[in-house]
Design an enzyme around this catalytic site. Structure first.
Site, PDB file in Angstrom:
ATOM      1  N   ASP A 149       0.852  -1.190   0.000  1.00  0.00           N
ATOM      2  CA  ASP A 149       0.000   0.000   0.000  1.00  0.00           C
ATOM      3  C   ASP A 149       0.885   1.236   0.000  1.00  0.00           C
ATOM      4  O   ASP A 149       1.980   1.229   0.580  1.00  0.00           O
ATOM      5  CB  ASP A 149      -0.912   0.017   1.225  1.00  0.00           C
ATOM      6  N   ASP A 183      -7.147  -1.376  -4.413  1.00  0.00           N
ATOM      7  CA  ASP A 183      -8.188  -1.012  -3.452  1.00  0.00           C
ATOM      8  C   ASP A 183      -9.118   0.044  -4.033  1.00  0.00           C
ATOM      9  O   ASP A 183     -10.341  -0.002  -3.818  1.00  0.00           O
ATOM     10  CB  ASP A 183      -7.555  -0.475  -2.164  1.00  0.00           C
TER      11      ASP A 183
END
Length: 224
Positions: A149, A183
């Protein structure tokens, strides 16, 4: 929308997602960040659990390693199910809105499952060092990789006023989660299904209403 266009969307999103993750993984030390704007930062973290970093071992009496394996296997089945859903929506010539949404969800789920399945074998650890791809010392084995991420949007970064009960004087950040392109694709797809629900499923509902109202002609005369 044709299956070919859907596949093109998925491939494009996967390419963007994986290129961004490879770049971050091979150029940033874990926890390193750079400011793009005051409200947008590139912050490298790794997520070995589910959403919000939750782990199955936090809820069940199993080891972190077993929890990670169970989670990855579950994600594989989920991706397979979403893939079939996408194929079925295209085959039934459902609305473009629905195909777009499912394509985004599938691309995002597939992007993150690639990390979980393969990244542990591809990279070495990023702790206090920049990782290298196809390392001789991978940080994990198959199915135990961590999701990369890097997108962080602290739109509000302040402190609660002292007069606020319980929270007074503590830090407050909005939006705090760190996420990635995959995401974003999943969230966008789910958002489309929620906001444009009637438009997404309109073709199926109209077809069902048409089928229920079809005139199949008068009933046959009774036998004498």
């Amino acid at each position: 929308m044709s299956l070919r266009k859907s596949v093109l969307i998925i491939v494009l999103l996967l390419l963007i997602d994986q290129v961004s993750k490879f770049y971050i993984k091979t150029n940033f030390v874990l926890g390193e960040s750079i400011d793009v704007f005051s409200w947008f930062k590139i912050l490298f973290i790794e997520n070995s659990g589910a959403a919000w970093g939750a782990k199955l071992s936090d809820f069940f009496p199993i080891t972190d390693r077993m929890g990670k394996l169970v989670l990855t296997v579950f994600r594989l089945f989920a991706v397979a199910g979403i893939g079939y859903w996408l194929f079925d929506t295209v085959r039934k010539k459902s609305s473009n809105t629905l195909i777009w949404a499912v394509s985004l969800i599938f691309a995002g789920a597939l992007g993150n499952i690639i990390d979980s399945v393969f990244y542990g074998m591809i990279f070495n650890d990023s702790y206090q060092q920049v990782a290298t791809a196809f390392s001789d010392q991978p940080y994990a084995d198959l199915f135990h990789g961590r999701v990369v991420d890097m997108l962080y949007f602290p739109l509000i970064d302040t402190t609660w006023p002292e007069w606020v009960p319980y929270f007074g004087g503590s830090d407050f950040r909005f939006f705090e989660p760190v996420f990635n392109i995959a995401d974003m694709a999943i969230s966008t797809g789910v958002g489309i299904l929620i906001v444009f629900n009637k438009k997404a499923f309109g073709n199926d509902e109209a077809e069902a209403e048409t089928d229920s109202g079809k005139n199949y002609g008068p009933p046959p005369p009774p036998e004498k």
